[in-house]
Motif scaffolding. Structure first.
Motif, PDB file in Angstrom:
ATOM      1  N   LEU A 120       0.833  -1.206   0.000  1.00 36.30           N
ATOM      2  CA  LEU A 120       0.000   0.000   0.000  1.00 36.30           C
ATOM      3  C   LEU A 120       0.867   1.256   0.000  1.00 36.30           C
ATOM      4  O   LEU A 120       0.643   2.187  -0.784  1.00 36.30           O
ATOM      5  N   PHE A 121       1.886   1.286   0.870  1.00 34.85           N
ATOM      6  CA  PHE A 121       2.750   2.464   0.936  1.00 34.85           C
ATOM      7  C   PHE A 121       3.622   2.588  -0.309  1.00 34.85           C
ATOM      8  O   PHE A 121       3.894   3.702  -0.769  1.00 34.85           O
ATOM      9  N   LEU A 122       4.042   1.462  -0.853  1.00 36.69           N
ATOM     10  CA  LEU A 122       4.824   1.503  -2.087  1.00 36.69           C
ATOM     11  C   LEU A 122       4.032   2.203  -3.195  1.00 36.69           C
ATOM     12  O   LEU A 122       4.594   2.938  -4.014  1.00 36.69           O
ATOM     13  N   GLY A 123       2.723   1.989  -3.184  1.00 38.07           N
ATOM     14  CA  GLY A 123       1.865   2.601  -4.193  1.00 38.07           C
ATOM     15  C   GLY A 123       1.812   4.115  -4.104  1.00 38.07           C
ATOM     16  O   GLY A 123       1.431   4.780  -5.073  1.00 38.07           O
ATOM     17  N   VAL A 124       2.177   4.673  -2.941  1.00 37.63           N
ATOM     18  CA  VAL A 124       2.222   6.134  -2.791  1.00 37.63           C
ATOM     19  C   VAL A 124       3.667   6.592  -2.569  1.00 37.63           C
ATOM     20  O   VAL A 124       3.919   7.637  -1.977  1.00 37.63           O
ATOM     21  N   GLN A 125       4.604   5.774  -3.061  1.00 39.17           N
ATOM     22  CA  GLN A 125       6.037   6.116  -3.059  1.00 39.17           C
ATOM     23  C   GLN A 125       6.614   6.296  -1.651  1.00 39.17           C
ATOM     24  O   GLN A 125       7.434   7.185  -1.403  1.00 39.17           O
ATOM     25  N   LEU A 171      -1.993   9.396   1.023  1.00 42.71           N
ATOM     26  CA  LEU A 171      -3.038   8.381   1.187  1.00 42.71           C
ATOM     27  C   LEU A 171      -4.404   8.891   0.733  1.00 42.71           C
ATOM     28  O   LEU A 171      -5.372   8.130   0.698  1.00 42.71           O
ATOM     29  N   GLY A 172      -4.478  10.180   0.420  1.00 32.55           N
ATOM     30  CA  GLY A 172      -5.720  10.754  -0.079  1.00 32.55           C
ATOM     31  C   GLY A 172      -6.751  11.046   0.979  1.00 32.55           C
ATOM     32  O   GLY A 172      -7.950  11.080   0.685  1.00 32.55           O
ATOM     33  N   ILE A 173      -6.290  11.288   2.228  1.00 30.56           N
ATOM     34  CA  ILE A 173      -7.259  11.485   3.315  1.00 30.56           C
ATOM     35  C   ILE A 173      -7.081  12.815   4.037  1.00 30.56           C
ATOM     36  O   ILE A 173      -7.741  13.045   5.050  1.00 30.56           O
ATOM     37  N   LEU A 174      -6.222  13.685   3.545  1.00 28.86           N
ATOM     38  CA  LEU A 174      -6.053  14.981   4.188  1.00 28.86           C
ATOM     39  C   LEU A 174      -7.132  15.934   3.706  1.00 28.86           C
ATOM     40  O   LEU A 174      -7.267  16.159   2.498  1.00 28.86           O
TER      41      LEU A 174
END
Length: 256
Positions: A165-170, A238-241
């Motif tokens: 999951l984190f790899l997907g957001v670098q 992560l798209g949650i801010l």
């Protein structure tokens, strides 16, 4: 704000009696500590961000079948969780040499490990959270062998999923800490082991894949500056801010 009975206050969270039997309200503070509470400070907005990040990650893990204590987020600083009996062991999963592992074994920080390593630490601030073995855990009856096996298997599964999951957001998941608890369900004869506490930049080392920049509590531990911005960057990726930035919510008054 409603008055609630406070059950426990830790370094980063306060637990209050939940609105229903078997539930607890988990309130995220801005307080920051490091080196077994020797260093203390405040990271503005940390509680708001960690609440959202932990909600997101716990929800994603629940969707792949990892049992957790998380029920739902209540507001910007609180979430409703299942009441569990916390196992007094911190489980640390390491993928890359950093922190105490680098110091103990003189391994340069950033060295990839040949395989993921699981370590156990006894949750006791007064003793400095000493590292323990499976023999200690079973001898002192903190958990039985079957529970340890389940905790290890679940920890590796969490590691596999979160690493991707984190790899997907670098972001590189260098290492992280987990806590587990026993959940007593009236419909089941035996308690279930569930993932508890939180998953956030407070207990994960997260490095930018391209630059190696630290985007976690190491910025506080090592006086690197930009701590609030690092937590916000993790939430942003992560798209949650929230677009307006991390807002705040006043905590409930306490009924002792």
């Amino acid at each position: 704000m409603a008055r609630r009975k406070q059950l426990y206050e830790g370094k980063a969270k306060i637990l209050y009696e939940g609105p229903e039997p078997g539930t607890v309200v988990q309130y995220f503070k801005d307080d920051a500590t490091a080196f077994n509470n020797q260093k203390k400070g405040t990271i503005t907005g940390k509680g708001v961000l960690n609440n959202r990040i932990s909600e997101y990650l716990m929800t994603r893990l629940g969707e792949i079948g990892v049992p957790t204590h998380f029920i739902r987020r209540l507001n910007m600083r609180e979430q409703l969780v299942k009441e569990v009996e916390i196992i007094p062991i911190e489980v640390v999963v390491r993928n890359v040499a950093a922190g105490s592992l680098s110091k103990k074994f003189a391994i340069p920080e950033g060295t990839p490990l040949p395989r993921s390593i699981i370590e156990f630490y006894y949750k006791n601030d007064e003793l400095g959270d000493p590292m323990v073995s499976e023999e200690h855990i079973t001898a002192f009856n903190w958990a039985d062998p079957l529970e340890i096996d389940e905790i290890m298997a679940m920890s590796l599964r969490v590691n596999d999923y979160l690493s991707g999951l984190f790899l997907g957001v670098q972001l590189r998941l260098v290492d992280f800490k987990l806590e587990f608890g026993r959940y007593y369900d009236e419909e089941e004869e035996e308690p279930r082991i569930v993932l508890a506490d939180e998953i956030s930049p407070d207990n994960c080392r997260l490095w930018d894949m391209a630059t190696g920049e630290k985007l976690d509590k190491d910025r506080f531990r090592r006086d690197l500056g930009g701590v609030e911005e690092a937590y916000q960057e993790v939430a942003r990726r992560l798209g949650i801010l929230p677009e307006s930035g991390p807002r705040d919510v006043q905590g409930p008054s306490t009924l002792q």
